[in-house]
Structure formats: structure tokens, C-alpha cells
Enzyme design. Structure first.
Site, PDB file in Angstrom:
ATOM      1  N   THR A  37     114.498  18.171   6.285  1.00  0.00           N
ATOM      2  CA  THR A  37     113.299  17.938   7.071  1.00  0.00           C
ATOM      3  C   THR A  37     112.325  19.041   7.020  1.00  0.00           C
ATOM      4  O   THR A  37     112.552  20.176   7.162  1.00  0.00           O
ATOM      5  CB  THR A  37     113.708  17.414   8.436  1.00  0.00           C
ATOM      6  OG1 THR A  37     114.266  16.241   8.411  1.00  0.00           O
ATOM      7  CG2 THR A  37     112.218  17.045   9.205  1.00  0.00           C
TER       8      THR A  37
ATOM      9  N   GLY B 144     116.165   7.597   9.702  1.00  0.00           N
ATOM     10  CA  GLY B 144     116.244   8.633  10.832  1.00  0.00           C
ATOM     11  C   GLY B 144     115.170   8.547  11.826  1.00  0.00           C
ATOM     12  O   GLY B 144     114.368   7.963  12.079  1.00  0.00           O
TER      13      GLY B 144
END
Ligand code: ASP
Length: 304
Positions: free
Chosen positions: A172, A202
Site C-alpha cells: 500500500t 480492504g
């Protein structure tokens, strides 16, 4: 006009084994982080908007194959890549996000288009791709997203499906910034978790969980085990602790990480408040991170 500006970025937190990082690998990551930081900083220095700064910094990180976002994103269980991203403007609370998007180079650009060109906040899957195509966003074929590193991580993960520790290949990327006008913004982009199934999404594109910005409080971008960040409503939690409990940014971040730990959540976050204070806490072994504070001091780190 306060004339002060600051920015922080991250390239993910997770099981980064220090012993596996040679000096040259560390240098490569630091160089990539510096480049993304400078791209965002350049916009702020020239009086640009925090929204543009966070989008630009995240686009740099999406383009870099080292991080789990855009090029270099992790593999899904079916061998594809589905990407999540969100952006939020702290001055208006406008937000845009995409979930499970395939086939586009820069999910954060698509998220921004959702914010600015639709009346929606979050578009997912095929609909998100249809929208991106309509908007003329740059497309990319599967080989664009492929990297050997992610392929091997995916294969390893498939072999050890039941071994949860093998799941911690977090990634990320994200950015938070304050501009000279006093506006805060946050952006996050990710490939999610290695070997994810069933259209899993997510925390990153869920406003208030992995991404949040509000001029009255702070801007936050999270990284880590997304399910825990969703359950903890982590990014909004920090904003609320500042707004309702009048905590300082460091206090709010520390409290929020503690709450995450209570449910065994692992990862980290970057946060900036309206005075330009920056926090980059994490409870994993490391977190790729960099920032430039209001005094122009640059910090780039992976481990402590
Ligand atoms: N938070 C991301 C997710 O769960 C993953 C990460 O930060 O690496 O999708």
C-alpha cells in the site's frame, strides 16, 4: 493564509525483515520514497493544493514497481490484480474511491475522477473500470502489473495458505499533506493482500478506515491488515479523538494504534494535522515512510 506546508508519504508497513535488506536495497527504496516526496513537495512549495500534492505523490509510488500499488501490486488468488484507492479533500469532505479496479495504471487518478466528476463516492469492479474508460484514464495490460517479486510472494503464499504469518506481505502507498491555504488532503492506493479472494476489498478505499481528511482535525492514510483497520475505523478514529476528545495528533495516533493492537491489528499510518504536525506510527517491524515538515526538514526511513 498560514503559508506553512508539509507532507508525509508511506509505501506500506508489514513484515519487512531487516536482515533481508542489503544496503543497496535500502538505498533503492529510499530513492523511490524521496522521488515521490519531492513530487508532492514541489506542488506545495509552488502554492499548489494539498489534493494535487497527495495525488501526485501517490501516482509516483503507483508507478514504482517496489510498492504494492499500481505497477508491482500483489497477485489475487486467480492470478489477476484488483486495485483499491481513495482520495479525500479535507476542505470540503469530498471523497472519491475505487475498489477492485482492474486494468488501469493509476487507481488514484480514477478515484479523484470519481470525486470530481460523479455524484458517488465509491465505484467498484467492472463499473469502476467502465467509468475509468469513459473518462479516458490510461489503461494497462496484465503484464504491466507483473513483477517477479510479487509473483514469488504469491506462489509462496499459495503453498502456505494456512500459515497466517506468510500473509503479512503488506504494501500500500499513501500520502497526506497540508498546503499553504491550510487545506488538508489524504490519498491511499493498494493492491490489497496477496492471494486475496472473492472480490475482497480492504480498508484503503473505505473512507474513514484507510483514508480520511478533515481541515478541522487531520489527514490520515493507513497501511496494514485492512480487516482490522476497517473494524477499528482507524483513520476516522484519529480525527474523532482530536475533534471530540481534544487530543493532540501524537496522542490520538498512539491511542488509535493501541486500539488496533487490542484486536491484534498490525500495520501503521501517516497523519498530519492542521498545523502541519506529522506522525508516522506503526506496530509492524518497519514501514516505508518519508516526510517533509513545516521547517523543510526531510526524513526518510524504513525501520526505526
Ligand atoms: N491495507 C491494505 C489492505 O488491507 C493492505 C496494505 O496496507 O498492505 O488492503
Amino acid at each position: 493564509m498560514n503559508e506553512q506546508f508539509a507532507i508525509a508519504i508511506h509505501g506500506g508497513a508489514g513484515t519487512l525483515h531487516r536482515e533481508r535488506f542489503s544496503q543497496s536495497v535500502v538505498q533503492q527504496y529510499e530513492k523511490a520514497l524521496r522521488q515521490a516526496l519531492q513530487a508532492g513537495l514541489h506542488i506545495l512549495q509552488n502554492g499548489g493544493r494539498s489534493l494535487d500534492a497527495v495525488e501526485t505523490a501517490v501516482m509516483e509510488l503507483e508507478d514504482c514497481p517496489f510498492f504494492n500499488a499500481g505497477r508491482g501490486a500483489v497477485f489475487n488468488a486467480d492470478g489477476g490484480h484488483t486495485l483499491d484507492a481513495a482520495i479525500m479533500d479535507g476542505s470540503t469532505l469530498a471523497a472519491g474511491a475505487v475498489a477492485a479496479l482492474s486494468g488501469f495504471k493509476s487507481p488514484i487518478q480514477v478515484a479523484r475522477a470519481v470525486m470530481e466528476r460523479t455524484r458517488y463516492v465509491l465505484l467498484s469492479g467492472q463499473g469502476a473500470a467502465e467509468f475509468a474508460r469513459e473518462q479516458g484514464m490510461e489503461e494497462a495490460t496484465a503484464d504491466y502489473f507483473y513483477t517477479d517479486l510479487r509473483y514469488h510472494q504469491w506462489k509462496k503464499k499459495q503453498e502456505n495458505e494456512r500459515d497466517q504469518s506468510a500473509d503479512l506481505n503488506f504494501g500500500t502507498v499513501g500520502a497526506v499533506a497540508l498546503d499553504k491555504e491550510g487545506n488538508l488532503a489524504a490519498a491511499t492506493s493498494t493492491g490489497g493482500l496477496t492471494n486475496k479472494q472473492y472480490g475482497r476489498v480492504g480498508d484503503s478505499p473505505i473512507i474513514g478506515c484507510g483514508t480520511y481528511a478533515n481541515n478541522n482535525t487531520c489527514a490520515v492514510s493507513c497501511t496494514g491488515d485492512g480487516e482490522h483497520f476497517i473494524r477499528a475505523v482507524a483513520a476516522y478514529d484519529i480525527s474523532c479523538l482530536i475533534e471530540y476528545k481534544l487530543l493532540t495528533l501524537p496522542e490520538a495516533c498512539a491511542y488509535s494504534i493501541q486500539r488496533l493492537e487490542k484486536i491484534n491489528g498490525r500495520g501503521g499510518l501517516i497523519a498530519i494535522d492542521r498545523w502541519g504536525n506529522i506522525q508516522m506510527p506503526y506496530n509492524s517491524e518497519g514501514m516505508y515512510r518519508a516526510c517533509c515538515n513545516v521547517n523543510g526538514e526531510i526524513t526518510i526511513r524504513i525501520f526505526e
